[in-house]
Structure formats: C-alpha cells, structure tokens
Design an enzyme around this catalytic site. Sequence first.
Site, short mmCIF file in Angstrom:
data_model
loop_
_atom_site.label_atom_id
_atom_site.label_comp_id
_atom_site.label_asym_id
_atom_site.label_seq_id
_atom_site.Cartn_x
_atom_site.Cartn_y
_atom_site.Cartn_z
N GLU A 1 -91.43 -40.35 6.19
CA GLU A 1 -90.06 -39.83 6.05
C GLU A 1 -90.04 -38.60 5.15
OE1 GLU A 1 -87.60 -41.09 2.89
OE2 GLU A 1 -88.39 -43.14 3.02
N LYS B 1 -85.91 -51.71 -2.86
CA LYS B 1 -85.72 -51.24 -4.22
C LYS B 1 -84.98 -52.30 -5.04
CE LYS B 1 -85.54 -46.43 -2.69
NZ LYS B 1 -85.60 -46.68 -1.23
#
Length: 285
Positions: free
Chosen positions: A9, A141
């Site tokens: 990405e 995360k």
Amino acid sequence: MRGAFVALESTVIAHGLPWPVNFETALAMEKEVKKQGSIPKTIGIIGGNIKVGMTKDELRYLSTAKSVMKVGTAEIAVATALKKDAATTVSATLKLADREGIEVFATGGIGGVHRDVEWDVSQDIIELSKTNMIVVSAGVKSILNVEKTLEFLETFQVTVIGYQTDSFPLFHCRHSKFPVSISVKTPEEIVEIFKEKQRLEIEGAILVANPIPVEYEVPYNELMKYIETAISEANSKRISGKGLTPFLLGRLSELSNGKTLEANIALLKNNASLAGKIAMAMMRT
C-alpha cells in the site's frame, strides 16, 4: 498476472510515516519482498493514473507531494476522475491489486473499529470480506477497539490465521488477550488454505496475523498509557475520520520518544518479508 507478486500500500508512504523515513521504508519493504525472490508492486495514484508497481521516482514523489488524498475503495474513482494524487489504504490496495490478479498483499495493520466513537468502522473490513487475497499484517493497531474489530471480522467471514502464534498481535505488541482459533507454522500452510477457499468458491480474504519481531515490541502496559493520552487529545481536538489514525500514530511516536515509529518500520519490513515467502510458495504449488 502470473508471477510471485506482492502488493504494497502507499498510505504508509504519504500519511503514515514522516519524510524521509516514509521513502526509506517504502524502498526497504520492496527490498524485503525481493530478498524472498518475489516482485513488489507498490500501489498508488499519481495525477489520476493508477500505478501498480511504482518506480523509485514515483515513490519519492508520493513521499513528498502535498495534498495527497487518502483513499479507500469508495474514493478511488474520485481520485482518478479528478486527476488527483492519492495514497491507497488497505481497502483500495486490495481492490486495485485484485484487478491485476495479485493474490498476496503486505501491510502494517488493517483498519477496524475505533474506540470511543459512536460509529467508525473501516472500509478495510468490507473489502476483506469480498476480495480473494492473502493479506499479511501485524494484526490490528492497538489504538482500535480490538474486541469489536475481531467481532466484525468474524461477522464478515474474514478468515483470520495466526502465523506462528496463538495470540492475536496488536501492531506494536506481539501478544494480546485475544486468542486466534487458527494457527499455522509455514507459508505453505497459508497457501493451502487459500487455494482450498478458491476451490470451494468461498469469497473473502485470509488475514495473516504476523507478530512484530520481539526485539522491536513495545510493552503493552507502556503502550496503553500512550494510547490513552493520544485518544484523549484527539477527542478534545475533535479529530475523526481519515485523519484520526495518522494523528494517533504521530502522537504515539512523540509520546514514546520514537519507540513506536521504530516498531512500525520493523513490522512493515517483517510483513513484507513474510508476504514474499508466501508469494513464492504460491508459485511452487
């Protein structure tokens, strides 16, 4: 597209890391993929043109350009139609990689359900539920609501596999209180499961939870203190939506005196390396 390709990405380049660390890390991730014999394909949008496999100059440009959009799947057409520069999140990278026939993708951590927000669920989960791909990440995360994120992944039938771990990793942390029900020891096992999903025509991604190398891990209790402070600041400043994650990650780096930034770079390289191994295993079977 035939070959041992690995999609990468570009949001980490444009929004996730500061200059020049962003550019250096983008090159380092590609290098890790190449070490395994695979071919990296970093994906982004420049001047409205979709780039699947960016050149070094294009990576540098996206690392320094101003007003770079952060796009999920829903915003890809906006960037291309209006000739914008854009960095692709997990969802957009999945969509664009799939269009090219790429089946392996390495990222840092996927988006999910945010904490202390009435409703903020990442497009990543929806795209993972629809796209047939192996996605290597360091879990999610730890700034997210992990329990709800895992519940969403289960609800949307995303296959979650722990790589050499029985505990779901939390980006900067190797372990959490959340177990993984499926664990594998080799890239070949991941490929076998993926190919069986294809044979059975079961759509959706395999999310490979790959823990950060132990020497770069930030202790959980220490990390939670930083996160609570960063989230409190974000709430007081009314930061939400696409700007929330970059703000929180930036503050974590500041509060930890760079520990979380170092960890972020390490896990990105580690994920790229594993994705390279998986892509090569895919070619051999």
